[in-house]
Motif scaffolding. Sequence first.
Motif, PDB file in Angstrom:
ATOM      1  N   THR A   2      22.489 -18.368 -17.221  1.00 39.89           N
ATOM      2  CA  THR A   2      21.039 -18.222 -17.175  1.00 39.89           C
ATOM      3  C   THR A   2      20.505 -17.727 -18.506  1.00 39.89           C
ATOM      4  O   THR A   2      21.046 -16.783 -19.100  1.00 39.89           O
ATOM      5  CB  THR A   2      20.643 -17.244 -16.057  1.00 39.89           C
ATOM      6  N   THR A   3      19.447 -18.341 -18.990  1.00 42.67           N
ATOM      7  CA  THR A   3      18.810 -17.915 -20.233  1.00 42.67           C
ATOM      8  C   THR A   3      17.871 -16.750 -19.954  1.00 42.67           C
ATOM      9  O   THR A   3      16.996 -16.856 -19.090  1.00 42.67           O
ATOM     10  CB  THR A   3      18.009 -19.065 -20.865  1.00 42.67           C
ATOM     11  N   HIS A 249      18.897  -7.502 -14.449  1.00 40.58           N
ATOM     12  CA  HIS A 249      19.378  -8.537 -13.537  1.00 40.58           C
ATOM     13  C   HIS A 249      18.638  -8.404 -12.210  1.00 40.58           C
ATOM     14  O   HIS A 249      18.655  -7.344 -11.588  1.00 40.58           O
ATOM     15  CB  HIS A 249      20.878  -8.382 -13.291  1.00 40.58           C
ATOM     16  N   GLY A 253      18.680 -13.974  -9.504  1.00 34.91           N
ATOM     17  CA  GLY A 253      19.488 -14.451 -10.616  1.00 34.91           C
ATOM     18  C   GLY A 253      18.741 -14.542 -11.927  1.00 34.91           C
ATOM     19  O   GLY A 253      19.294 -14.996 -12.935  1.00 34.91           O
ATOM     20  N   THR A 254      17.489 -14.103 -11.953  1.00 37.59           N
ATOM     21  CA  THR A 254      16.709 -14.094 -13.189  1.00 37.59           C
ATOM     22  C   THR A 254      17.194 -12.966 -14.087  1.00 37.59           C
ATOM     23  O   THR A 254      17.431 -11.844 -13.620  1.00 37.59           O
ATOM     24  CB  THR A 254      15.219 -13.918 -12.889  1.00 37.59           C
TER      25      THR A 254
END
Length: 467
Positions: A2-3, A249, A253-254
Motif C-alpha cells: 500500500t502506498t 496503520h 489497510g490505509t
Amino acid sequence: MTTPVHSDVVVVGAGISGLVAARRIAEAGYRVRVVEARDRVGGRTLNADLGDGQVAEVGGQFTGPGQDAIQRVAAELGVTTYATHDTGTHLLDLGGRIRPWSVSEPWIGPAASLSFLAAQRRLNRMAATVPPHEPWRAPRAREWDAETLGGWMRRHVPVPRARVLLAMAVRAVWAFEPEDVSLLHVLACVNAGDGLQRLMRTRDGAQQDRFTGGSQRISELLADGLPEPPLLRHPVRRVVQDGTGVTVHTGPGTLLRADRVVVAVPPQLAARIAFEPRMPPGREQLLARSPQGTALKYLAVYDEPFWRAAGFSGQVASDRAPVASAFDNTPPAGRPGVLLGFAVGGPARRLLELPPPVRQERVLASFARWFGERARTPRQVIVGSWSEEEWTRGCYAGYLTPGAWTAHGHLLREPHGRVHWAGSETATRWIGFMDGAVTAGERAAAEVLTATAARPAPVGARDGRSG
C-alpha cells in the motif's frame, strides 16, 4: 504494498479535541488529515433528530460560565447558545421522600445541610492547593493520591445523609463512584472547574447553557472547514515511528505518513493502539489506570413539556436507582417535550446488566414517580449507552485511580517522540468537559507547530501530493 497517504500531521480522533487541533494546524498552513473509527464526527457528542429541524443531544451538551474556550470556538463557527430550562420547582428524591430542592441552598435538615456545606467548603479549600496542570506537585499530593474520595468522605463527612448527597453530586458531575477515584484527581477536577458549586449548578454553573442545533454541530462545522475531510470508519491499529516520520496503520489497510501525530481519543482507546517503539512503561501504566466513567443517557420525547404546566422545572436529583439526575431537554422551540435522565456510576453499571427493554421500563418508572403517569408513555425514547459504544467505552471521561497521578501523572501530556496527546482528559481547565477538549486540542496543536517549525517538512508534505 500500500502506498502511504502523505500529510504533515495526522490527527487520530474526530471529536472536538482532535478537530480543534486539526483546525489550528491547518490554519498555520500545514496539511493535516483526521482519521476516525466511527462513521461520524463528534466523538462523545451526538445529536438525535427529533423531526421538524429539532435535535436533542445524546452525548455531551452543557456549557456555562468560565467555559470560555468551547464558547469561543462555537462563536467562531456561528453556533449560539441558549439557556437550559431552569424555571419551576426542582425536585430532590432522597431517602424515599420527594421534596422541592435548590442546589444553591441544599436544605436536607439542619445537621445534614451543615455537614454537606462544610464538606463542600473543605474540598474547595483543598482543591485550591492542587495545580490542575501538575496535580502531583500539590503539597499533600501523595497523601491525597493514596486514598479514594469515598475514604475521605467516611472520615470527614460525619452525617450519613450528607455523605449520600455528596455521593449523588459526584455521580452526577463525573459518572463515577466516590470509591472509584483518587481524591487527588477529584481535587484537580474541582480546581479546574472553578469549584464544586459551579460544577453542580445549572444557573451560573456548568449546566447553564446548551448549543443551538446541538453540540455535535460544533464538530460537524469544524470538519467541514478542514481542507480535507476526515477519513471515517478508519480505526487506527498501529502507529510506527522511524527516523524521518510516523506511519499510521488503519483498520481498512490505509497507511498515513506524516511528520507528527496527534492522538485525541479516550485513554482506554489509546491503550488499544500498538505503538512502535512502545510507549514508556509509565505511560502504559497511566492508561491502564484511567478507566472511563459509566453513563447512560435516556431522552424521553413527548408531544409537549407537560411537566412545565404543573410547575416543575424537569430537574431532579435522586438517590434512588436507576436515574440519578434529570433535566428538561426540550429544544428552544418548546416542542417536542424532552425529559433527560442520567443513569451514572454504580446504578448505571447495574442497569447495564439488564436487557434494554427492562432498563427503559425502570427509567420511565422514575420519570412517572416524579412527574406523573403521563411520563411513562413517551412517543419515543432515545438512548445513549456510551459504555456499550465500541469507540467510546464509557462516559463522561477517563479518570485516575489512587496512586496514578503521583506515580505517572507527569507523562499525561508528555509527547512520545513524534506522537502528541489531546483529548479532554489531558486538559488543565474543565477536565473531561467539552471546554477541556478545546484547550487540549489547541495545546497539542501548538506543540506540533513548534516541533514542525524547528525542522524541515517531510518530503511531499506541502508540495501538493496527497498520495
